[in-house]
Design an enzyme around this catalytic site. Sequence first.
Site, short mmCIF file in Angstrom:
data_model
loop_
_atom_site.label_atom_id
_atom_site.label_comp_id
_atom_site.label_asym_id
_atom_site.label_seq_id
_atom_site.Cartn_x
_atom_site.Cartn_y
_atom_site.Cartn_z
N ARG A 128 0.82 -1.23 0.00
CA ARG A 128 0.00 0.00 0.00
C ARG A 128 0.85 1.27 0.00
NH1 ARG A 128 -3.57 -2.84 3.71
NH2 ARG A 128 -5.29 -3.64 2.48
N LYS A 150 4.16 11.39 -12.02
CA LYS A 150 3.35 10.55 -12.91
C LYS A 150 4.06 9.21 -13.04
CE LYS A 150 0.77 13.58 -15.98
NZ LYS A 150 0.62 14.05 -17.36
N GLU A 192 12.22 17.72 -25.03
CA GLU A 192 11.38 18.15 -23.90
C GLU A 192 11.88 19.52 -23.37
OE1 GLU A 192 8.61 16.70 -22.91
OE2 GLU A 192 8.75 14.60 -23.51
N LYS A 229 9.30 22.70 -14.62
CA LYS A 229 8.35 21.60 -14.39
C LYS A 229 7.83 21.64 -12.96
CE LYS A 229 6.93 17.02 -15.02
NZ LYS A 229 7.05 15.74 -15.66
N GLU A 239 -3.21 17.35 -12.75
CA GLU A 239 -3.63 17.73 -14.10
C GLU A 239 -5.15 17.96 -14.15
OE1 GLU A 239 -1.24 15.69 -17.08
OE2 GLU A 239 -2.91 15.88 -18.45
N ARG A 244 -1.09 21.84 -15.83
CA ARG A 244 -0.15 20.74 -16.08
C ARG A 244 -0.32 20.18 -17.49
NH1 ARG A 244 2.14 16.04 -12.07
NH2 ARG A 244 3.53 15.13 -13.63
N ASN A 248 1.93 18.63 -21.94
CA ASN A 248 1.64 17.66 -23.01
C ASN A 248 1.68 18.29 -24.39
OD1 ASN A 248 1.26 15.48 -21.25
ND2 ASN A 248 -0.83 16.14 -20.80
N HIS A 251 2.38 16.24 -27.43
CA HIS A 251 2.26 14.83 -27.07
C HIS A 251 1.03 14.16 -27.69
CE1 HIS A 251 5.46 15.88 -24.37
NE2 HIS A 251 5.50 14.67 -23.83
N HIS A 255 2.24 10.92 -29.18
CA HIS A 255 1.85 9.60 -28.70
C HIS A 255 1.23 8.76 -29.82
CE1 HIS A 255 1.62 10.69 -24.13
NE2 HIS A 255 2.80 10.25 -24.48
N HIS A 268 10.76 8.61 -27.67
CA HIS A 268 9.64 9.45 -27.23
C HIS A 268 9.87 10.92 -27.59
CE1 HIS A 268 6.39 11.06 -24.84
NE2 HIS A 268 7.24 11.76 -24.11
#
Length: 370
Positions: A128, A150, A192, A229, A239, A244, A248, A251, A255, A268
Amino acid sequence: MSNVSTVDIGFPDGRSYTISIADGLLDDSAIRTGVDASHAVVITERTILALGSTGPLARTVANLERRGMRVDTITFAGGEEQKNMSTVMDIMQQLYAVRGLDRKTLLVAVGGGVVGDIVGFVASIYLRGLAFVQVPTTLLAMVDSSVGGKTGVDFEQGKNLIGAFIQPCAVWVDTSVLTTLPPRELAAGMAEVIKYGIIADTEILTLCQELPPDTADYLDIVSRSCEIKAAIVIEDEHEITGVRASLNFGHTVGHALEGLTGYKRYKHGEAVAIGMVSAVHIGIAAGLTPPGLLDTLLKSLNGMGLPIDLPDDVSNEAIIELTCRDKKASAGVARYIIARDFGRMELHQLPVNVITAGLDRHRSAGSNHV
Ligand code: GLY
């Protein structure tokens, strides 16, 4: 070590952690772990293990042992194709076999974005929740994925569809580990950084003219990227507000390109580079993005030798179909991060004919790009 720069991330509810950045940082046993732990499990992929006694795994283990900590090591195959639930299960089986592991054990992720994302996710669910340190070993992980919490794995149907937001207790960035990174991998990380230049701080683009020759030359680039960031993540950790989501930028199409080429053709950052160019063309086609922004973006991407053109064997229809299943999609309609200007990003749901016009515009720009 005296010249360690730090970026602090603090949330309104009191949680906080420090990103420590230096060339040679891993040899400094005074860097903060952010927690009081006497046992650590360092988790990495096999390519990092293969770097041997001078590589980041051995240096991280030695760093922790010098503090008197008991250290175990776990490895897995690594690579984007291993970023799935069976690797998560494999790592948890290996954790179960570690003698004396309890909820005070610290996990330490040594590797690029895939390792950080998987280990962070394991840390969010095993027993947990366990504390974890990120030790990014690629430029992309240093400037982006190791920061902000993330974590997750890919699902058969899409990238990063399973995961959790969980912040690390510390991030250790040692730019000296970049010596073993091929130029293509460094350039992909710089994509990035260029993104930060467009979405937040054009000054960082002055550091994006060409690949820096020495690892120490990345210190400023990494520190400034992490500052940008961190500020965004502090404002919108989960987000929700849209702040935030600006991270992206590029992206949505990026993606889709990665997915449509089987996650094999592009790194990427390379897919994001092409995706940023598409996002600008789409913004121009929608009458939202000032055309002058394109030249600045292309100059930086070309300086890094990054790809900028959409591939001929991937159709607009395929891109649009896949972007409708992107995490930013709402009710099956793709949403794009559009640059209204430098540092001014907006999330827009655009009609398919505008997206098609933007993608066509991108394709027909062809040789005008260089
Ligand atoms: N890489 C995007 C984010 O961390 O939100």
